[in-house]
Scaffold this motif. Sequence first.
Motif, PDB file in Angstrom:
ATOM      1  N   ILE A 108       1.504  10.069  -4.578  1.00 12.62           N
ATOM      2  CA  ILE A 108       1.973  11.411  -4.228  1.00 12.62           C
ATOM      3  C   ILE A 108       3.035  11.892  -5.211  1.00 12.62           C
ATOM      4  O   ILE A 108       3.117  13.090  -5.501  1.00 12.62           O
ATOM      5  CB  ILE A 108       2.490  11.527  -2.774  1.00 12.62           C
ATOM      6  N   ALA A 109       3.794  10.942  -5.769  1.00  8.65           N
ATOM      7  CA  ALA A 109       4.798  11.351  -6.763  1.00  8.65           C
ATOM      8  C   ALA A 109       4.085  11.930  -7.979  1.00  8.65           C
ATOM      9  O   ALA A 109       4.493  12.968  -8.530  1.00  8.65           O
ATOM     10  CB  ALA A 109       5.658  10.152  -7.146  1.00  8.65           C
ATOM     11  N   ASN A 110       3.004  11.283  -8.397  1.00  7.36           N
ATOM     12  CA  ASN A 110       2.251  11.761  -9.558  1.00  7.36           C
ATOM     13  C   ASN A 110       1.608  13.111  -9.272  1.00  7.36           C
ATOM     14  O   ASN A 110       1.714  14.049 -10.074  1.00  7.36           O
ATOM     15  CB  ASN A 110       1.195  10.723  -9.948  1.00  7.36           C
ATOM     16  N   LEU A 111       0.981  13.218  -8.096  1.00  8.65           N
ATOM     17  CA  LEU A 111       0.284  14.458  -7.758  1.00  8.65           C
ATOM     18  C   LEU A 111       1.250  15.619  -7.583  1.00  8.65           C
ATOM     19  O   LEU A 111       0.886  16.781  -7.787  1.00  8.65           O
ATOM     20  CB  LEU A 111      -0.557  14.275  -6.491  1.00  8.65           C
ATOM     21  N   GLU A 160       0.833  -1.205   0.000  1.00  3.66           N
ATOM     22  CA  GLU A 160       0.000   0.000   0.000  1.00  3.66           C
ATOM     23  C   GLU A 160       0.865   1.252   0.000  1.00  3.66           C
ATOM     24  O   GLU A 160       0.580   2.214  -0.704  1.00  3.66           O
ATOM     25  CB  GLU A 160      -0.919   0.026   1.226  1.00  3.66           C
ATOM     26  N   ASP A 161       1.922   1.202   0.792  1.00  3.20           N
ATOM     27  CA  ASP A 161       2.791   2.368   0.861  1.00  3.20           C
ATOM     28  C   ASP A 161       3.439   2.660  -0.489  1.00  3.20           C
ATOM     29  O   ASP A 161       3.672   3.817  -0.833  1.00  3.20           O
ATOM     30  CB  ASP A 161       3.869   2.176   1.938  1.00  3.20           C
ATOM     31  N   SER A 162       3.699   1.610  -1.235  1.00  2.00           N
ATOM     32  CA  SER A 162       4.351   1.857  -2.523  1.00  2.00           C
ATOM     33  C   SER A 162       3.341   2.455  -3.516  1.00  2.00           C
ATOM     34  O   SER A 162       3.695   3.348  -4.303  1.00  2.00           O
ATOM     35  CB  SER A 162       5.019   0.571  -3.020  1.00  2.00           C
ATOM     36  N   LEU A 163       2.078   1.982  -3.467  1.00  2.00           N
ATOM     37  CA  LEU A 163       1.040   2.598  -4.313  1.00  2.00           C
ATOM     38  C   LEU A 163       0.852   4.063  -3.925  1.00  2.00           C
ATOM     39  O   LEU A 163       0.754   4.953  -4.775  1.00  2.00           O
ATOM     40  CB  LEU A 163      -0.288   1.850  -4.159  1.00  2.00           C
ATOM     41  N   TYR A 164       0.817   4.301  -2.648  1.00  2.00           N
ATOM     42  CA  TYR A 164       0.634   5.658  -2.138  1.00  2.00           C
ATOM     43  C   TYR A 164       1.796   6.553  -2.587  1.00  2.00           C
ATOM     44  O   TYR A 164       1.604   7.703  -2.989  1.00  2.00           O
ATOM     45  CB  TYR A 164       0.511   5.600  -0.617  1.00  2.00           C
ATOM     46  N   SER A 165       3.009   5.977  -2.549  1.00  3.20           N
ATOM     47  CA  SER A 165       4.184   6.739  -3.009  1.00  3.20           C
ATOM     48  C   SER A 165       4.032   7.152  -4.462  1.00  3.20           C
ATOM     49  O   SER A 165       4.333   8.285  -4.834  1.00  3.20           O
ATOM     50  CB  SER A 165       5.447   5.888  -2.884  1.00  3.20           C
ATOM     51  N   ARG A 224      -2.823   7.876  -9.174  1.00  4.30           N
ATOM     52  CA  ARG A 224      -1.462   7.465  -9.484  1.00  4.30           C
ATOM     53  C   ARG A 224      -1.108   7.699 -10.943  1.00  4.30           C
ATOM     54  O   ARG A 224       0.023   8.008 -11.267  1.00  4.30           O
ATOM     55  CB  ARG A 224      -1.252   5.974  -9.149  1.00  4.30           C
ATOM     56  N   LEU A 225      -2.106   7.520 -11.796  1.00  4.80           N
ATOM     57  CA  LEU A 225      -1.782   7.467 -13.215  1.00  4.80           C
ATOM     58  C   LEU A 225      -2.285   8.655 -14.022  1.00  4.80           C
ATOM     59  O   LEU A 225      -1.869   8.862 -15.159  1.00  4.80           O
ATOM     60  CB  LEU A 225      -2.335   6.170 -13.821  1.00  4.80           C
ATOM     61  N   HIS A 226      -3.211   9.446 -13.442  1.00  3.88           N
ATOM     62  CA  HIS A 226      -3.793  10.541 -14.220  1.00  3.88           C
ATOM     63  C   HIS A 226      -2.758  11.619 -14.489  1.00  3.88           C
ATOM     64  O   HIS A 226      -2.043  12.054 -13.610  1.00  3.88           O
ATOM     65  CB  HIS A 226      -4.978  11.148 -13.471  1.00  3.88           C
ATOM     66  N   ARG A 227      -2.668  11.979 -15.762  1.00  2.00           N
ATOM     67  CA  ARG A 227      -1.658  12.987 -16.141  1.00  2.00           C
ATOM     68  C   ARG A 227      -2.345  14.308 -16.411  1.00  2.00           C
ATOM     69  O   ARG A 227      -3.199  14.406 -17.287  1.00  2.00           O
ATOM     70  CB  ARG A 227      -0.914  12.544 -17.404  1.00  2.00           C
ATOM     71  N   LEU A 228      -2.008  15.291 -15.663  1.00  2.00           N
ATOM     72  CA  LEU A 228      -2.460  16.671 -15.853  1.00  2.00           C
ATOM     73  C   LEU A 228      -3.689  16.823 -16.736  1.00  2.00           C
ATOM     74  O   LEU A 228      -3.584  17.114 -17.919  1.00  2.00           O
ATOM     75  CB  LEU A 228      -1.305  17.486 -16.482  1.00  2.00           C
ATOM     76  N   PRO A 229      -4.840  16.601 -16.161  1.00  2.00           N
ATOM     77  CA  PRO A 229      -6.059  16.618 -16.989  1.00  2.00           C
ATOM     78  C   PRO A 229      -6.427  18.043 -17.375  1.00  2.00           C
ATOM     79  O   PRO A 229      -6.040  19.001 -16.700  1.00  2.00           O
ATOM     80  CB  PRO A 229      -7.103  16.046 -16.041  1.00  2.00           C
TER      81      PRO A 229
END
Lengths: 194, 1013
Positions: free
Chosen positions: B835-838, B827-832, B999-1004
Motif C-alpha cells: 500500500i505504501a508503493n501504491l 504478511e502484514d509487512s508485505l501488505y504495508s 510492492r515493487l512496480h514503479r509508476l509504469p
Amino acid sequence: MMAIRELKVCLLGDTGVGKSSIVCRFVQDHFDHNISPTIGASFMTKTVPCGNELHKFLIWDTAGQERFHSLAPMYYRGSAAAVIVYDITKQDSFHTLKKWVKELKEHGPENIVMAIAGNKCDLSDIREVPLKDAKEYAESIGAVVVETSAKNAINVEELFQGISRQIPPLDPHENGNNGTIKLKPTSQAGRRCC
Amino acid sequence: MGSLLSSEVGWSWAFWAYSLRRHPAPMAAIRSNLAWFSGPESGTLAMCSPEEAALLRLEEVFSATLSRINSFVLQPLLEAEPSDPWGRECLQLLQQLHRSSQQLWEVTEESLHSLQERLRHPDSISLESLLLLHSADRVLQVHLEYIESYTSCVAVQAFQKAVKRRSEYWQGQRKALQQFLSGMSSEGSVGTALVQALRQPLTHHVQQCVLLLLSLRDTVGESHPTRELLVHTVTIFGNLQSFMRQELDQAMATQALWHTLSSRQRDVLCTPAHRLLQDSQDIPVTVTPLRAERVLLFDDALVLLQGHSVHTFDLKLVWVEPGQDRCMFHLLTPEEEFSLCSKDPQGQVAWQWKVTQAVCQTLRRKKDFPVLGAGLEPSEPPTCRCGAYTFRAEGRFSQATYEGEWYGGRPHGKGTLKWPDGRNHVGDFCQGLEHGFGIRLVPQASEDKFDCYKCHWREGSMCGYGICEYSTSEVYKGYFQEGLRHGFGVLESTPQTPQPCRYTGHWERGQRSGYGVQDDGDRGERYIGMWQADQRHGPGVVVTQAGVCYQGTFQADKMVGPGILLCEDDSLYEGTFTRDLTFVGKGKVTFPNGFTLEGSFGSGAGRGLHTQGVLDTAALPPDPGSTRKRQLGLGVFPVESRWQGVYGPFQDFVQAGCPGDLQEALLGFHVQSSRELRKSQEYLCCERTHPEDHAGRMEDILEELLQHRAPEALQQCLRKALSNSLHPLGKLLRTLMLTFQATYSGIGANKHLQGLAQEEVKQHAQELWAAYRGLLQVALQCKGQAPEEDQDAEARDLQVHRLMLPLVLPSFYSELFTLYLLLHEREDSLYSQGIANLSLFPDTKLLEFLDVQKHLWPLKDLMLTTNQPPGDRLPHFTRYSLVRDACFLSATECLQKMIQLPRCSTTVDPREKLEVLERTYGEIEATVSRMLGQEHKLPMDDLLPLLIYVVSRAQIQHLGAEIHLIRDMMAPIHTGGLYDFLLTALESCYEHIQKEDMRLHRLPSRWNSREPW
C-alpha cells in the motif's frame, strides 16, 4: 419437513465468457421467496427444490483475469460445486477451463461437483468449441455439461438442476463433510440473515 | 411468716423505747410536734393528717435506730483486720453495707426533714413535697441497695465470720445487745443477733410505712391532686415489702446451703452474688445423661454436683426446651445437653418455671421486681442471645472463647472466636460452626506475621470463594472446599520475593491439579498445561521469555519423550530435548526454507551441539505458514473443559436455583478499595459491601433478566450485567479475563498460541450465554413460569455470535489481537509495503495499473458532474477529487471505518466490521452506477480491481490480523454466505497487494504484460 441445504458454488472461467450473466439469468428468472442479499453480480443466492430437499445455492463469482488466478483457492475452498464456464466461440476459454478442472482436482475440495457450461450457444455460427469435445471432456472427468445461453435463457435451469442431481444425498453420519452443507428446518429460514 | 413478723414488731418496739431513753432531745421535739398536732384550736394544723404526723414519728425513730446500729454494730464490725483473702472480701461486703446503711440514714433524714417542713407550714407546703411521695423511686433505690448489701453479707455469713474474728469483743457486748434485742434467746449466737439487728428495724419500718401510707391514701379524697402519687408510693412500698421478703428468704436459704456442701464445693460456689433459688433436695430431680447427685439453681447459674465435682452452667447460655413427657424438660448449653426429670408433673413445672425465670432475669441483668418472674415481658427467654463462652471439651474449639450471638445453645449469627494460641476468627456462625463469611487469622512462627483467610465457610471449613494472605506474602484468591484450595484459584507471590511465581488454574484438595498456567519468574518461563498432585503432569506447552516455545508430555514435573520445539527463527524441532532446550537423542529439524535435518543429536561440555544425521535440501519449500504459523496445544486441552473450574461454580449456583445466601460464596466479597482489605477483621466483616447492597439482591438480578428479554433490551441488559463485577455474569467474565491475561499476556503473547486463544474466547462467549440462559430459567422458575425451550445448537450459535461474542470480545481483544498481529506480522509487512508503493500512484495511474476497465473510471464522470446542482452528494465528492486527486473516496472512507467505527471507537464487534464492508461494496457500486447513469451490477471481473483500488487507498494497518480475527469470530452460520464472500474478497485484495508487482512496480507507463501461467 423440507430441509434447506446450503450449497456453496463457485464460478470459474475466463473473463468475458459470461460467468455472472448465467447466474444473473438463473437468479432472476424465478421468484425467490427469500429476499436474498447480493453483492452486485458477484454474490448471488437462489433456492430450488430438489427431491425432498431445498437446495440453496450460494453462488460466488470469481475474477477471471489471469493475474488473479492465484487468489482463486480462497474462493473455491469449501465449495460443494464449481461451475466452470467457457465461451463456445473462444477456443482459448475452453483451454482455460481445462486448467481450472486440473487445479480443482489437485487442490479443490474433495468430492466437488463440477459443471461445465459452454456459454453463448446462441452464437453457434461462430462456434470454435464443438459440443462433442466438451461432452467427451466432461465425461472423462465426470462433470455435468450443458451449452447455455444467458442471453436467451437456454439451459440455465438445467445446469443447476444437473448440479443438484450430482450432490450426494445427505449422510446424517457425515454431516457437512465439505464444510458448507447445513441442514435446517424451513420454518427457520425466514428469520435468517442470509 | 406471721410469727416472725410479730416477733420483729415486738423487738422493734423494745428498741424504739430504748432509743428514746438514750436520746431525750428528739423526744422533746416529737412531743412538741404532737402537741401542735393535738391542739384543736390551731386552724393550720387541721390541714395535716394524723398519718403524716405518725410518719414523722416513724422516720424519727428509724433515723435514730439507724445511727445507733451504725455505732453499735457496723462500726465495730469494720474494725476487724482480716488477714486472709476471704476475710478481706467479707470486710468489703461489710463496708458496702455500711455505705448503704449510711445512704439509708441520709434519705431517712431527708424524708424526716420534708415531713417536718410540711408540718410546720402545712398551708404553704403541699403534700407532694414529702420525699416519700415525690421521690419514692429514689427512696426505693436506696432500700434496694441496702437489701442487696445486707443479703450478700448474709449469704456468705459475713457477720458470723467477723464476729468470730473478734469473738472476745462481741462476747463482751453480748449483754449490751441482749439488753435491747427483745426476743433474742440467750442461747443464740452473737452472729445471729447481728443478722437480726440489721434486718428488723428495716422490715418494721417498711411495714409501718405501708400501713401509714395506706391510711393516708384513704384520708385524701379521690380527687386530691396527690392521690396518684400516693397510690404510686403505696405500690412501691408494697412491692418493696415483697421483694425484701423474697431476698431475705433466698439469702437465708443460700446461707443454709453452704453447711450441706463439702468444703471444696463451698469454695467453688460460695460467692456473695449467688442466691439459691431451687435445690433438688427440696423438689427432687434427676439429670440425664449427665450424672448428678444434686442440682442447685442459683440466680445466675445452674449447678450439678457429683461427688466433689461441681459443674456450673452460666444461665446466660442455658436454653430451656420442653421434654417429651410432663415430668421432664431439656436444657441446652454450649457444650452439654441434658434433661431434668422430676417425680411428678408439679415438680417439673416448679423447676422449669424457676429455671426459665432465672434465665430471663439473668439476661435482663437486673433482679425482677418485686419478685422473680413478676409480670415482666417476655416471660420466655429469647432463643437468640449474645454471650461469651470458653469451650472446654476436646475438639477444634477447645480452649477457644466465643463471643457473639447464640441460638439454642450454639454459636449462631455473628461472633468472634479466639484461641489461646492467637488464632482468631471473626464472622458468621451457624449451628455452632463457622458458616458464611469469616476472617481467620492464624499467627505464624515469627511474631508479628500471620496468615489471613478471608473466606466463605461452610459447616466449619472454608468453602466457596476466598482470599488468603499468607505470612510468606503469597496470596491465594479462589475457591475452597472443605478447607482446601479446590476448583479455580490464583496463587501469587509478591514480585519482591526472590522467586516470583504465579499459578492460575485448577486445584484439587489443596494441590495444583488439572489445567493451569504457571509463571516461573526466575526462569522466565510460562507453563500452560495439565497438573497433578502439584506437579506438571500430562500434556503441556512452555513459552519462554526468549520467544522459544515447545509442547510435550510431562510426568512428575519433568518432560518425558519427544516434543515439538519452535524456535524464534521459525525452525521446528521434533524430538527429545532437555529443559535447557538442548537437543538430545533422535530428532528432526525443519528449517523455514524447507530443509530438514534428521538424525541423532547430542551435546557435550565445550563441544556445543553435534549431530549425526541427514540434511535434506531437496524437499520442496513447504507451505510458508507450516512452521511459522504452527499452533501449539490445539486438541490436547479441549476447550470445553479447559476452564471448567471457572464455569463450574456458576453452573452449580444456577443448578441450585441461585440461592441468595450462596451469592457471596460464589462471587466473593466486595470492598470499595483494596485498602479496606487491610483493615481490621471486625471492620471488614461488618463493613464489606454486601452483595445485596451493591448489585442488588439475587431476586432483583433475576427480575432484571426477566424484564429484558426482547433482543434490543437484552443486549443492553447483558452489557450492563457484564460490566458489573458484582453481577454473576460480570464476575464470570472478569474471572475469565483473568485467566486469559494469565495465559496470553506477557510471555504468553506468542503467535503459536493464537489457536488456543481464539477458541477459548468463543468458548467463553458460549459459556456466558449458557450462564445467562441458566439464570433466565431460574428467574422463570421463581415466577412460576414455564421454562424456555432448550435452544438447538444453531439458534444458540447465532445468539452467541450475534449477541454475546460482540459484548465479551472487547474484554479479551487486546491480548487476542496481539496474537493475530504476531501471527500475521510477515504478511502484514508485505501488505504495508504494497500500500505504501501504491500510494505513490496518482488515481488514474493506479486505476490503469490495476487494470480497471476504462468505462468504470469515475474520473470521466467527475468532469461531467462538476456543474451538478448543490445538495446532491456529488459536488462534495467532486470537491475532494479536485483538491486531493481522490476517487472512490466514499468507498475508501467507508472502508476505513472498519478500524475506526464511528459510533464507538472501542467497538471490536466483527459483525459491525462486516457491515462496514458491505456498505463499502455498496458505495463502489453506487459510484459506478452513478457514473454510468444506470444501475450496474458488478461482476467479480470488474469488482475485484475496483476493490483492490479502494483497499489500497484506505491504507488500513494490520489488515491481515483484522481479517483473520473477523473470520475466526464470525458466526459459523455465515460460512459460504454473504459475509464470508465479502471477507474473502477483502482477503483476496489483501493477498494481491502483497504480491511483488504491487510492492515493487514503479509508476509504469502502461500495464501490458500478461504473465504466463
